[in-house]
Write a protein that holds these residues in place. Structure first.
Motif, PDB file in Angstrom:
ATOM      1  N   PHE A 274       0.822  -1.211   0.000  1.00 41.48           N
ATOM      2  CA  PHE A 274       0.000   0.000   0.000  1.00 41.48           C
ATOM      3  C   PHE A 274       0.858   1.264   0.000  1.00 41.48           C
ATOM      4  O   PHE A 274       0.511   2.265  -0.641  1.00 41.48           O
ATOM      5  N   VAL A 275       1.995   1.223   0.712  1.00 43.07           N
ATOM      6  CA  VAL A 275       2.831   2.417   0.809  1.00 43.07           C
ATOM      7  C   VAL A 275       3.993   2.411  -0.179  1.00 43.07           C
ATOM      8  O   VAL A 275       4.737   3.387  -0.266  1.00 43.07           O
ATOM      9  N   ARG A 276       4.156   1.330  -0.937  1.00 40.53           N
ATOM     10  CA  ARG A 276       5.270   1.282  -1.885  1.00 40.53           C
ATOM     11  C   ARG A 276       4.822   1.335  -3.338  1.00 40.53           C
ATOM     12  O   ARG A 276       5.553   1.798  -4.208  1.00 40.53           O
ATOM     13  N   THR A 277       3.618   0.844  -3.627  1.00 43.04           N
ATOM     14  CA  THR A 277       3.158   0.838  -5.017  1.00 43.04           C
ATOM     15  C   THR A 277       3.020   2.261  -5.544  1.00 43.04           C
ATOM     16  O   THR A 277       2.646   3.182  -4.813  1.00 43.04           O
ATOM     17  N   ARG A 278       3.306   2.456  -6.847  1.00 43.06           N
ATOM     18  CA  ARG A 278       3.192   3.796  -7.432  1.00 43.06           C
ATOM     19  C   ARG A 278       2.926   3.759  -8.937  1.00 43.06           C
ATOM     20  O   ARG A 278       3.009   4.791  -9.601  1.00 43.06           O
ATOM     21  N   LYS A 279       2.624   2.563  -9.478  1.00 40.61           N
ATOM     22  CA  LYS A 279       2.457   2.460 -10.935  1.00 40.61           C
ATOM     23  C   LYS A 279       1.036   2.119 -11.338  1.00 40.61           C
ATOM     24  O   LYS A 279       0.781   1.689 -12.459  1.00 40.61           O
ATOM     25  N   SER A 280       0.112   2.332 -10.406  1.00 40.35           N
ATOM     26  CA  SER A 280      -1.298   2.206 -10.771  1.00 40.35           C
ATOM     27  C   SER A 280      -1.678   3.407 -11.641  1.00 40.35           C
ATOM     28  O   SER A 280      -1.105   4.490 -11.494  1.00 40.35           O
ATOM     29  N   PRO A 281      -2.606   3.246 -12.590  1.00 39.01           N
ATOM     30  CA  PRO A 281      -3.010   4.376 -13.432  1.00 39.01           C
ATOM     31  C   PRO A 281      -3.424   5.578 -12.586  1.00 39.01           C
ATOM     32  O   PRO A 281      -4.250   5.469 -11.679  1.00 39.01           O
ATOM     33  N   GLY A 282      -2.799   6.722 -12.885  1.00 39.26           N
ATOM     34  CA  GLY A 282      -3.101   7.946 -12.153  1.00 39.26           C
ATOM     35  C   GLY A 282      -2.345   8.098 -10.853  1.00 39.26           C
ATOM     36  O   GLY A 282      -2.476   9.122 -10.166  1.00 39.26           O
ATOM     37  N   ASP A 283      -1.541   7.087 -10.469  1.00 45.08           N
ATOM     38  CA  ASP A 283      -0.786   7.147  -9.214  1.00 45.08           C
ATOM     39  C   ASP A 283       0.606   7.710  -9.468  1.00 45.08           C
ATOM     40  O   ASP A 283       1.047   7.855 -10.613  1.00 45.08           O
ATOM     41  N   SER A 284       1.313   8.023  -8.415  1.00 41.71           N
ATOM     42  CA  SER A 284       2.652   8.596  -8.537  1.00 41.71           C
ATOM     43  C   SER A 284       3.345   8.502  -7.184  1.00 41.71           C
ATOM     44  O   SER A 284       2.778   8.001  -6.204  1.00 41.71           O
ATOM     45  N   ASP A 285       4.567   9.017  -7.119  1.00 45.56           N
ATOM     46  CA  ASP A 285       5.285   9.111  -5.858  1.00 45.56           C
ATOM     47  C   ASP A 285       4.532   9.972  -4.861  1.00 45.56           C
ATOM     48  O   ASP A 285       4.602   9.742  -3.651  1.00 45.56           O
ATOM     49  N   PHE A 286       3.803  10.965  -5.363  1.00 43.70           N
ATOM     50  CA  PHE A 286       3.100  11.877  -4.467  1.00 43.70           C
ATOM     51  C   PHE A 286       1.918  11.179  -3.792  1.00 43.70           C
ATOM     52  O   PHE A 286       1.651  11.367  -2.607  1.00 43.70           O
ATOM     53  N   GLY A 287       1.201  10.354  -4.569  1.00 45.45           N
ATOM     54  CA  GLY A 287       0.127   9.565  -3.978  1.00 45.45           C
ATOM     55  C   GLY A 287       0.667   8.569  -2.970  1.00 45.45           C
ATOM     56  O   GLY A 287       0.061   8.335  -1.920  1.00 45.45           O
ATOM     57  N   ARG A 288       1.806   7.985  -3.283  1.00 45.66           N
ATOM     58  CA  ARG A 288       2.422   7.039  -2.365  1.00 45.66           C
ATOM     59  C   ARG A 288       2.811   7.733  -1.063  1.00 45.66           C
ATOM     60  O   ARG A 288       2.604   7.184   0.035  1.00 45.66           O
ATOM     61  N   ALA A 289       3.378   8.930  -1.162  1.00 48.00           N
ATOM     62  CA  ALA A 289       3.769   9.665   0.041  1.00 48.00           C
ATOM     63  C   ALA A 289       2.554   9.988   0.908  1.00 48.00           C
ATOM     64  O   ALA A 289       2.612   9.906   2.145  1.00 48.00           O
ATOM     65  N   ALA A 290       1.432  10.327   0.277  1.00 47.47           N
ATOM     66  CA  ALA A 290       0.205  10.605   1.034  1.00 47.47           C
ATOM     67  C   ALA A 290      -0.285   9.341   1.737  1.00 47.47           C
ATOM     68  O   ALA A 290      -0.761   9.394   2.883  1.00 47.47           O
ATOM     69  N   ARG A 291      -0.166   8.197   1.068  1.00 48.28           N
ATOM     70  CA  ARG A 291      -0.593   6.938   1.698  1.00 48.28           C
ATOM     71  C   ARG A 291       0.331   6.576   2.867  1.00 48.28           C
ATOM     72  O   ARG A 291      -0.113   5.985   3.859  1.00 48.28           O
ATOM     73  N   GLN A 292       1.608   6.905   2.747  1.00 42.94           N
ATOM     74  CA  GLN A 292       2.531   6.659   3.850  1.00 42.94           C
ATOM     75  C   GLN A 292       2.109   7.446   5.086  1.00 42.94           C
ATOM     76  O   GLN A 292       2.135   6.928   6.205  1.00 42.94           O
ATOM     77  N   GLN A 293       1.708   8.690   4.887  1.00 42.83           N
ATOM     78  CA  GLN A 293       1.220   9.492   6.007  1.00 42.83           C
ATOM     79  C   GLN A 293      -0.043   8.879   6.609  1.00 42.83           C
ATOM     80  O   GLN A 293      -0.206   8.797   7.832  1.00 42.83           O
ATOM     81  N   GLN A 294      -0.936   8.431   5.742  1.00 46.00           N
ATOM     82  CA  GLN A 294      -2.199   7.836   6.196  1.00 46.00           C
ATOM     83  C   GLN A 294      -1.944   6.572   7.013  1.00 46.00           C
ATOM     84  O   GLN A 294      -2.542   6.371   8.081  1.00 46.00           O
ATOM     85  N   LEU A 295      -1.043   5.732   6.526  1.00 44.01           N
ATOM     86  CA  LEU A 295      -0.761   4.487   7.239  1.00 44.01           C
ATOM     87  C   LEU A 295      -0.062   4.755   8.568  1.00 44.01           C
ATOM     88  O   LEU A 295      -0.305   4.068   9.569  1.00 44.01           O
ATOM     89  N   LEU A 296       0.802   5.761   8.601  1.00 41.04           N
ATOM     90  CA  LEU A 296       1.485   6.112   9.840  1.00 41.04           C
ATOM     91  C   LEU A 296       0.489   6.521  10.919  1.00 41.04           C
ATOM     92  O   LEU A 296       0.608   6.114  12.085  1.00 41.04           O
ATOM     93  N   VAL A 297      -0.516   7.314  10.547  1.00 44.09           N
ATOM     94  CA  VAL A 297      -1.543   7.726  11.498  1.00 44.09           C
ATOM     95  C   VAL A 297      -2.333   6.503  11.980  1.00 44.09           C
ATOM     96  O   VAL A 297      -2.648   6.370  13.168  1.00 44.09           O
ATOM     97  N   ALA A 298      -2.645   5.586  11.061  1.00 40.82           N
ATOM     98  CA  ALA A 298      -3.391   4.376  11.435  1.00 40.82           C
ATOM     99  C   ALA A 298      -2.582   3.501  12.392  1.00 40.82           C
ATOM    100  O   ALA A 298      -3.124   2.947  13.358  1.00 40.82           O
ATOM    101  N   LEU A 299      -1.285   3.377  12.137  1.00 38.98           N
ATOM    102  CA  LEU A 299      -0.432   2.582  13.016  1.00 38.98           C
ATOM    103  C   LEU A 299      -0.306   3.229  14.389  1.00 38.98           C
ATOM    104  O   LEU A 299      -0.324   2.547  15.410  1.00 38.98           O
ATOM    105  N   GLN A 300      -0.212   4.545  14.410  1.00 44.28           N
ATOM    106  CA  GLN A 300      -0.141   5.261  15.686  1.00 44.28           C
ATOM    107  C   GLN A 300      -1.386   5.003  16.531  1.00 44.28           C
ATOM    108  O   GLN A 300      -1.305   4.779  17.738  1.00 44.28           O
ATOM    109  N   ARG A 301      -2.559   5.012  15.879  1.00 40.92           N
ATOM    110  CA  ARG A 301      -3.810   4.726  16.607  1.00 40.92           C
ATOM    111  C   ARG A 301      -3.770   3.329  17.221  1.00 40.92           C
ATOM    112  O   ARG A 301      -4.233   3.116  18.346  1.00 40.92           O
ATOM    113  N   LYS A 302      -3.221   2.379  16.486  1.00 41.61           N
ATOM    114  CA  LYS A 302      -3.188   0.996  16.965  1.00 41.61           C
ATOM    115  C   LYS A 302      -2.206   0.842  18.124  1.00 41.61           C
ATOM    116  O   LYS A 302      -2.490   0.154  19.107  1.00 41.61           O
ATOM    117  N   LEU A 303      -1.060   1.509  18.036  1.00 39.34           N
ATOM    118  CA  LEU A 303      -0.023   1.344  19.053  1.00 39.34           C
ATOM    119  C   LEU A 303      -0.419   1.950  20.395  1.00 39.34           C
ATOM    120  O   LEU A 303       0.026   1.477  21.443  1.00 39.34           O
TER     121      LEU A 303
END
Length: 453
Positions: free
Chosen positions: A334-363
């Motif tokens: 989820f945080v490494r893929t970037r070659k889906s149509p319309g995706d990019s490094d910028f979308g990946r970076a946004a997903r990294q932020q999203q996952l970090l917040v989700a992990l923080q909630r769990k911890l």
């Protein structure tokens, strides 16, 4: 210490006396009427529990997190061992000093003592093992924690500068240090097929302890031609800077992580006081340890080229919109893929932020406490930080109060950095004027750009 039963003192059961002293040192002595011995055995544990209870009431998280400080963990380990020995002595004294002469040698009292002693030894050994795990984790994870006999490492933030000096050291407090806590979070991809490690994730988290304001700023890994604190320009991509600096100590004597922390702080306009680096394979294990994380996928992903699976020959990654609970491998995709149509490094970076917040909630979920030994084991293998453990409780408390929707999230792709159309190699050149404006908007007077405006 317990006297033989004398006149006016009835004989008592050695097995019961042993059991009572097992429940609490001194209770067995009180059971047979030896009040002085009961006080001697019972008072030390009472004092310790009162102190622990007061600390737990003041800050239960702070007390637990304090164990990451090696000296505190070692003190707790010694106390656990001493208390176990003290309980055994109290049980032995209650056993041998009760009843008629020699009655404790009978099978039932002896069996009672042996069984209860085994329980005491096993429970205290488990507690000592957990304290030792904290001690080892504190030494391995918190690289800025110093032994008392070792000279402290230099501060991460120079006395009057913006750049970071040594992210292996805990910054010394000073009157000029801004109130914000700025942390560089970086995910290191050290794939076995590569000759050097790359920073797949470069993210600065900035927290204002006074207001609880939280900002997350991601640096695309293709950013290049970077102005540096020393006035020079780094022509490589930002995700290669750490590895390059580690291999060229003549240019970067402070080392790779310090060079990266200094650079992102210089670009963003605020000192990066701390860092936390995580190996991406260890990140996957951490996600699995907490039972997965739940994210709300905003845009469907269909990357037919993703190949970062453990299963040989497995290619591609798909996920639909909506809420999904991701295991370690899927979260990594989820945080490494970037070659889906319309995706990019910028979308990946946004997903990294999203996952970090989700992990923080769990911890920060109290339900994670039973997983603590395993989490420590995983974190020891994968996480390095110079963040002081005595401030973690403060940050967690602020994190609980932070509304996820109020987090300011930015990715420094276009318009903050752009790809020159006349270049065949894909790089992003930072637009320093736009970055400076964003810095002032986020950090106000704390930004170095505010001074130059």
């Amino acid at each position: 210490m317990t006297p033989e039963p004398g006149e006016g003192r009835p004989a008592r059961s050695p097995a019961l006396a042993t059991f009572f002293s097992f429940l609490w040192p001194g209770l067995g002595q009180l059971y047979v009427g030896a009040r002085r011995s009961a006080l001697i055995f019972g008072l030390p544990l009472l004092v310790i529990l009162v102190v622990v209870a007061l600390q737990a009431l003041a800050s239960p998280e702070g007390m637990l997190i304090g164990l990451f400080t090696p000296s505190t963990a070692l003190t707790v380990l010694i106390l656990v061992v001493l208390l176990g020995v003290w309980r055994l002595i109290s049980m032995g004294d209650a056993l041998t000093g009760t009843g008629r002469r020699g009655s404790w040698r009978r099978p039932i009292p002896i069996a009672t003592f042996v069984l209860l002693a085994l329980f005491v030894v096993s429970t205290h050994a488990a507690a000592a093992s957990l304290a030792w795990s904290f001690y080892g984790a504190g030494k391995d994870i918190f690289v800025g924690v110093q032994d008392p006999d070792v000279a402290p490492l230099p501060s991460l933030v120079p006395a009057g500068g913006v750049a970071s000096a040594d992210p292996g050291a805990t910054p010394a407090p000073s009157g000029t240090t801004p109130p914000r806590i700025n942390i560089l979070l970086t995910g290191i991809d050290s794939d076995q097929h590569r000759a050097h490690a790359l920073n797949d994730t470069i993210l600065v988290v900035s927290l204002d302890p006074t207001t609880g304001d939280l900002a997350m700023v991601s640096f695309p890994r293709d950013m290049s031609r970077l102005p540096m604190p020393n006035g020079k320009t780094y022509s490589g991509k930002i995700n290669s800077l750490m590895s390059y600096a580690d291999k060229h100590r003549d240019e970067y004597p402070e080392g790779g992580m310090a060079a990266l922390a200094a650079e992102v702080g210089y670009l963003l306009g605020v000192p990066v006081d701390y860092y936390a680096s995580v190996d991406l394979d260890g990140f996957r294990m951490l996600i699995d340890r907490v039972g997965g994380v739940t994210v709300n996928v905003q845009n469907a992903i269909n990357d037919p080229y993703y190949g970062g699976w453990d299963t040989p020959g497995k290619i591609g990654f798909k996920i639909s919109t909506g809420k999904h609970t991701l295991d370690g491998q899927t979260a990594l995709a989820f945080v490494r893929t970037r070659k889906s149509p319309g995706d990019s490094d910028f979308g990946r970076a946004a997903r990294q932020q999203q996952l970090l917040v989700a992990l923080q909630r769990k911890l920060i979920d109290p339900a994670m406490l039973p997983n603590l030994p395993g989490l420590l084991q995983d974190a020891t293998k994968t996480l390095k930080t110079n963040f002081p453990p005595d401030r973690i409780a403060e940050v967690l408390q602020l994190a609980r109060k932070t509304d996820e929707k109020a987090i300011k999230r930015y990715v420094l792709g276009p318009p903050y950095s752009n790809h020159p159309t006349n270049l065949s190699t894909y790089i992003l050149i930072p637009d320093m004027k736009r970055i400076a404006k964003l810095s002032v908007d986020l950090f106000g007077a704390d930004s170095r750009y505010a001074v130059s405006e």
